[in-house]
Write an enzyme that holds these catalytic residues in place. Structure first.
Site, PDB file in Angstrom:
ATOM      1  N   ASN A  11       0.862  -1.186   0.000  1.00  0.00           N
ATOM      2  CA  ASN A  11       0.000   0.000   0.000  1.00  0.00           C
ATOM      3  C   ASN A  11       0.896   1.231   0.000  1.00  0.00           C
ATOM      4  OD1 ASN A  11      -1.846   2.007   0.482  1.00  0.00           O
ATOM      5  ND2 ASN A  11      -2.314   1.373   2.582  1.00  0.00           N
ATOM      6  N   LYS A  13       0.054   4.229  -0.295  1.00  0.00           N
ATOM      7  CA  LYS A  13      -0.636   5.384   0.299  1.00  0.00           C
ATOM      8  C   LYS A  13      -0.451   6.635  -0.571  1.00  0.00           C
ATOM      9  CE  LYS A  13       0.144   3.320   4.800  1.00  0.00           C
ATOM     10  NZ  LYS A  13       0.020   3.472   6.222  1.00  0.00           N
ATOM     11  N   HIS A  95      -9.521   0.743   4.984  1.00  0.00           N
ATOM     12  CA  HIS A  95      -8.218   0.997   5.610  1.00  0.00           C
ATOM     13  C   HIS A  95      -8.416   1.920   6.818  1.00  0.00           C
ATOM     14  CE1 HIS A  95      -4.151   2.392   6.313  1.00  0.00           C
ATOM     15  NE2 HIS A  95      -3.752   1.293   5.703  1.00  0.00           N
ATOM     16  N   GLU A  97      -6.830   4.370   7.885  1.00  0.00           N
ATOM     17  CA  GLU A  97      -6.693   5.807   7.630  1.00  0.00           C
ATOM     18  C   GLU A  97      -7.980   6.375   7.048  1.00  0.00           C
ATOM     19  OE1 GLU A  97      -3.013   5.365   5.525  1.00  0.00           O
ATOM     20  OE2 GLU A  97      -2.075   4.836   7.431  1.00  0.00           O
ATOM     21  N   GLU A 165      -5.339  -5.350  10.520  1.00  0.00           N
ATOM     22  CA  GLU A 165      -4.338  -4.300  10.709  1.00  0.00           C
ATOM     23  C   GLU A 165      -4.637  -3.524  11.989  1.00  0.00           C
ATOM     24  OE1 GLU A 165      -2.371  -3.071   6.831  1.00  0.00           O
ATOM     25  OE2 GLU A 165      -4.248  -1.993   6.871  1.00  0.00           O
ATOM     26  N   GLY A 171       2.191   2.116  10.667  1.00  0.00           N
ATOM     27  CA  GLY A 171       3.070   3.273  10.496  1.00  0.00           C
ATOM     28  C   GLY A 171       3.761   3.707  11.776  1.00  0.00           C
ATOM     29  N   SER A 211       3.402  -2.251  10.326  1.00  0.00           N
ATOM     30  CA  SER A 211       4.856  -2.214  10.551  1.00  0.00           C
ATOM     31  C   SER A 211       5.561  -3.517  10.184  1.00  0.00           C
ATOM     32  CB  SER A 211       5.166  -1.795  11.996  1.00  0.00           C
ATOM     33  OG  SER A 211       4.715  -0.467  12.203  1.00  0.00           O
TER      34      SER A 211
HETATM   35  C1  PEP Z   1      -0.870  -0.068   5.979  1.00  0.00           C
HETATM   36  O1  PEP Z   1      -1.058   1.118   5.852  1.00  0.00           O
HETATM   37  O2  PEP Z   1      -1.665  -0.875   5.472  1.00  0.00           O
HETATM   38  C2  PEP Z   1       0.304  -0.508   6.737  1.00  0.00           C
HETATM   39  C3  PEP Z   1       0.343  -1.720   7.165  1.00  0.00           C
HETATM   40  O3  PEP Z   1       1.297   0.436   6.950  1.00  0.00           O
HETATM   41  P1  PEP Z   1       2.767   0.186   7.618  1.00  0.00           P
HETATM   42  O4  PEP Z   1       3.294  -1.103   7.020  1.00  0.00           O
HETATM   43  O5  PEP Z   1       3.560   1.362   7.223  1.00  0.00           O
HETATM   44  O6  PEP Z   1       2.548   0.054   9.086  1.00  0.00           O
END
Ligand code: PEP
Length: 249
Positions: A11, A13, A95, A97, A165, A171, A211
């Site tokens: 992703n 983003k 997601h 976000e 997630e 993040g 992460s």
């Molecule tokens: C995501 O946004 O789906 C995600 C897992 O981000 P990160 O790997 O940066 O934590």
């Protein structure tokens, strides 16, 4: 990882420029990726065409969001029809976000999933609890409620991948431990078994996001119910993303 085909999504983003994306695509094209893994990347909408025309066909492309119905007078939105037209096979929906920064609600996300599936796109359906919800012992309740909104809306799970997630891990550099992730994945599978069907529970891939990086992916991939990853930050680096794709072996 279980018996289903491992699935790794990147992703990207709201990151990148034409130049940085050309470099990322070139790194992905020259990486050696395990053949028996479904690999998908999700560029910002404005770069999808660039990525589609330059990236190896071994990697499929996803939108990061889609409109809830047929396109039309919806300023600023991108329709499922447009994603298909430009070569996308998938869309990420729900997601964190979009849930927590933009304010999308369960029912709206469920409707988006149903519409995308009805038009033939695969859906990466995201769920996950916030830190205060985990600390209050509500992890399963939150995940099940979000899952139910998908289950209530979608007619078939054939093209759905569930992404667990935890919001506190996205993040933040604070990855869930393999045990923490596995515990939720088992609970999600069990929920699907009880509320959808045994077949859907065993066939639906449940991937972990939050992460994930080149250093922690192998341990996570060993867990029986972790069927892949959704990767944010580390998907912006071609070689590291390749390490994550290949972590299942
Ligand atoms: C995501 O946004 O789906 C995600 C897992 O981000 P990160 O790997 O940066 O934590």
């Amino acid at each position: 990882a279980g018996s289903g085909k491992f699935f790794v999504g990147g992703n990207w983003k709201c990151n990148g420029t034409k130049d940085s994306i050309a470099k990322l695509v070139s790194d992905l094209n020259s990486a050696s990726l395990e053949a028996d893994v479904d690999v998908v990347v999700s560029p910002p909408f404005v770069y999808i065409d660039q990525v589609k025309s330059s990236l190896t066909d071994l990697i499929e492309i996803s939108g990061q969001n889609s409109w809830v119905g047929k396109g039309g007078a919806f300023t600023g939105e991108i329709s499922v029809e447009q994603l298909k037209d430009i070569g996308c096979k998938w869309v990420i929906l729900g997601h964190s976000e979009r849930r927590h920064v933009i304010g999308e609600k369960d029912e709206f996300i469920g409707k988006k999933a149903a519409y995308a599936l009805s038009e033939g796109l695969g859906v990466i359906a995201c769920i996950g609890e916030k830190l205060e919800e985990r600390e209050a012992g509500k992890t399963f309740d939150v995940c099940f409620e979000q899952l139910k909104a998908f289950a209530d809306a979608v007619p078939s799970w054939e093209k759905v991948v569930v992404a667990y997630e935890p919001v506190w891990a996205i993040g933040t550099g604070k990855v869930a431990s393999p045990q923490q992730a596995q515990e939720v994945h088992v609970a999600v599978r069990d929920w699907l078994k009880k509320n959808v069907s045994e077949e859907v529970a065993s066939k639906t891939r449940i991937i972990y996001g939050g992460s994930v990086n080149g250093g922690n992916c192998a341990e996570l991939a060993k867990e029986e119910d972790i069927d892949g990853f959704l990767v944010g930050g580390a998907s912006l680096k071609g070689p590291e993303f390749a390490t994550i794709v290949n972590s299942v072996t």
